[in-house]
Design an enzyme around this catalytic site. Structure first.
Site, mmCIF file in Angstrom:
data_model
loop_
_atom_site.group_PDB
_atom_site.id
_atom_site.type_symbol
_atom_site.label_atom_id
_atom_site.label_comp_id
_atom_site.label_asym_id
_atom_site.label_seq_id
_atom_site.Cartn_x
_atom_site.Cartn_y
_atom_site.Cartn_z
ATOM 1 C CG HIS A 28 -18.195 25.742 18.194
ATOM 2 N ND1 HIS A 28 -18.460 24.790 17.267
ATOM 3 C CD2 HIS A 28 -17.093 25.309 18.848
ATOM 4 C CE1 HIS A 28 -17.571 23.830 17.336
ATOM 5 N NE2 HIS A 28 -16.739 24.108 18.298
ATOM 6 C CG HIS A 82 -8.506 20.141 22.229
ATOM 7 N ND1 HIS A 82 -7.940 21.144 21.464
ATOM 8 C CD2 HIS A 82 -9.780 20.003 21.760
ATOM 9 C CE1 HIS A 82 -8.834 21.576 20.586
ATOM 10 N NE2 HIS A 82 -9.960 20.912 20.751
ATOM 11 C CD GLU A 84 -13.026 24.045 20.422
ATOM 12 O OE1 GLU A 84 -12.684 22.935 19.964
ATOM 13 O OE2 GLU A 84 -13.946 24.743 19.938
ATOM 14 C CG ASP A 86 -14.748 22.050 24.214
ATOM 15 O OD1 ASP A 86 -13.766 22.675 23.793
ATOM 16 O OD2 ASP A 86 -15.162 21.006 23.663
ATOM 17 C CG HIS A 147 -11.565 20.371 16.644
ATOM 18 N ND1 HIS A 147 -12.117 21.156 17.611
ATOM 19 C CD2 HIS A 147 -11.993 20.882 15.460
ATOM 20 C CE1 HIS A 147 -12.861 22.097 17.072
ATOM 21 N NE2 HIS A 147 -12.808 21.955 15.788
ATOM 22 C CG ASP A 166 -12.312 17.787 20.391
ATOM 23 O OD1 ASP A 166 -12.853 17.742 21.510
ATOM 24 O OD2 ASP A 166 -12.103 18.856 19.787
ATOM 25 C CE1 TYR A 194 -17.423 16.207 19.054
ATOM 26 C CE2 TYR A 194 -15.779 15.051 17.753
ATOM 27 C CZ TYR A 194 -16.106 15.929 18.772
ATOM 28 O OH TYR A 194 -15.110 16.519 19.491
ATOM 29 C CG HIS A 227 -16.781 16.271 23.604
ATOM 30 N ND1 HIS A 227 -17.233 17.240 24.460
ATOM 31 C CD2 HIS A 227 -15.864 16.870 22.811
ATOM 32 C CE1 HIS A 227 -16.606 18.377 24.190
ATOM 33 N NE2 HIS A 227 -15.771 18.172 23.203
#
Ligand code: FEO
Length: 404
Positions: A28, A82, A84, A86, A147, A166, A194, A227
């Site tokens: 993104h 989370h 999101e 991903d 996040h 995240d 990041y 991640h």
């Protein structure tokens, strides 16, 4: 389900069952030159629990890794730290395959997951609540805006693991599980990149979380983000310190000169300004927007105490590449910077003024007035640009000295 992928053991009762995305180069709007991972974790307790999933195209990889440890249908609980995509992109397929007895998410997580995937029957868990997995417990702490509004972390007390989604992560694909197996230089660059591009706007919340950690009474031996590599031993202190440093946004003796150029006039000014910084004793990076993307620029901006942005005027506007970068940088809320706007023009000259206005909007001090030249800088103009870099470099060093 079986397959070619294997899980990796993290601790006595926890396995990594995520996916490695060796090829992703754009996340993104953030360039991920070293790829990424989407980490998911399997806790083998009386209630077998899956924590987070992976980006949708990696569903089979995750299921294959899970199946290398346990029959996926034996999974009892699912936790979404989370929402999101991903981390949630495989949720619907995962729940269909696993059919867990219970699913848990934060209150905002439940709302976000409903919006994305419909009602999946999640139970809501809040800060201070815990779920017994049989021998160990999974405790939850909401980390709103780190996040996304839904974000939370969970702590498995049997193996002392903080699943931090995240937070404390980075985009770094690799075959090694632990941060100790990567060079500190790579870790530092990717962790700072990041932070700058994902968490920087929430710096105050990051500091609050770091301050609250000791009071939570969690004996954290492993930090497992969603991640990149996992942290243990001294690595935990290292990444917490790095986060405190990034979130503090204190001025550093470093500058960045960001420019775009049409016929090299702005480029010449950028070179002179950079040399002024260097001569003042300030480390400087120069980012030509023809070869540096937004996320690389933001990484440099976050690391710098002084920033100079310059562009030509084109059709009564600042050059579009600069408008794009300034829009992106403004959204990430860098603060405590000394700024300088510069540029060049042929007939009207709005660009430099627009850049100065953007720096003003970001709350940057601008001790030296915006400078721009018509067509091509003269030797006197280049001297003036050098002088601007030199003076701002001196101001920055003075500001740092005063703040100590
Ligand atoms: Fe890795 Fe905010 O998702």
């Amino acid at each position: 389900m079986s397959g070619a992928f294997r899980a990796v053991q993290v601790s006595e009762h926890v396995w990594w069952v995520g996916a490695i995305d060796w090829s992703v180069r754009m996340f993104h709007g953030y360039t991920t030159g070293r790829g990424s991972t989407y980490n998911a974790f399997l806790v083998i307790d009386e209630k077998i629990t899956l924590i987070d999933t992976v980006k949708a195209p990696f569903f089979d990889e995750m299921m294959s890794r899970i199946a290398s440890v346990v029959d996926p249908e034996k999974i009892d609980y699912f936790v979404s730290n989370h929402a999101e995509p991903d981390h949630s992109g495989s949720i619907r397929a995962t729940l269909a395959a696993v059919k867990p007895e219970k699913c848990f998410a934060s209150p905002m997580g439940d709302k976000a997951l409903r919006a994305y995937y419909g009602d999946l029957g999640f139970s809501v868990v809040k800060t201070g609540e815990a779920v017994s997995l049989g021998c160990g417990n999974l405790a939850f702490v909401e980390t709103k805006m780190l996040h996304w509004p839904d974000s939370m972390v969970s702590f498995y007390d049997r193996d002392n693991i903080l699943f931090s989604q995240d937070a404390f992560g980075m985009h770094l694909a690799g075959s090694k599980l632990w941060s100790d197996d990567y060079s500190r230089e790579v870790l530092e660059y990717e962790a700072r990149k990041y932070f700058a591009n994902i968490l920087n706007p929430q710096s105050a919340k990051v500091l609050a979380l770091l301050d609250s950690l000791p009071g939570l009474g969690l004996d954290i031996k492993i930090v497992a983000p969603d991640h990149g590599p996992l942290w243990k031993g001294e690595g935990i202190g290292w990444i917490l310190d790095l986060y405190r440093d990034c979130a503090g946004q204190k001025p550093k003796p470093r500058a960045v000169v960001v420019f775009s150029t049409m016929w090299h006039a702005t480029e010449k000014l950028a070179g002179a300004i950079a040399d002024g910084f260097r001569t003042a004793g300030v480390e400087v990076a120069v980012c030509d927007l023809a070869v540096n993307d937004r996320s690389a620029v933001m990484t440099e901006v976050a690391a710098a105490g002084a920033v100079a942005f310059g562009a030509p005027t084109m059709n009564n506007q600042m050059y579009p590449a600069m408008a794009d970068v300034l829009c992106y940088v403004r959204g990430l809320k860098p603060c405590n910077k000394i700024g300088f706007a510069f540029g060049s023009f042929g007939w009207s000259g709005e660009g430099g003024k627009q850049i100065a206005a953007e720096l003003e909007n970001m709350g940057f001090e601008q001790p030296i007035e915006m400078m721009q030249v018509k067509y091509m800088p003269t030797d006197a103009d280049l001297e003036k640009a050098f002088d601007a870099g030199f003076r701002i470099g001196g101001e920055l060093l003075g500001k740092i000295k005063k703040s100590r």
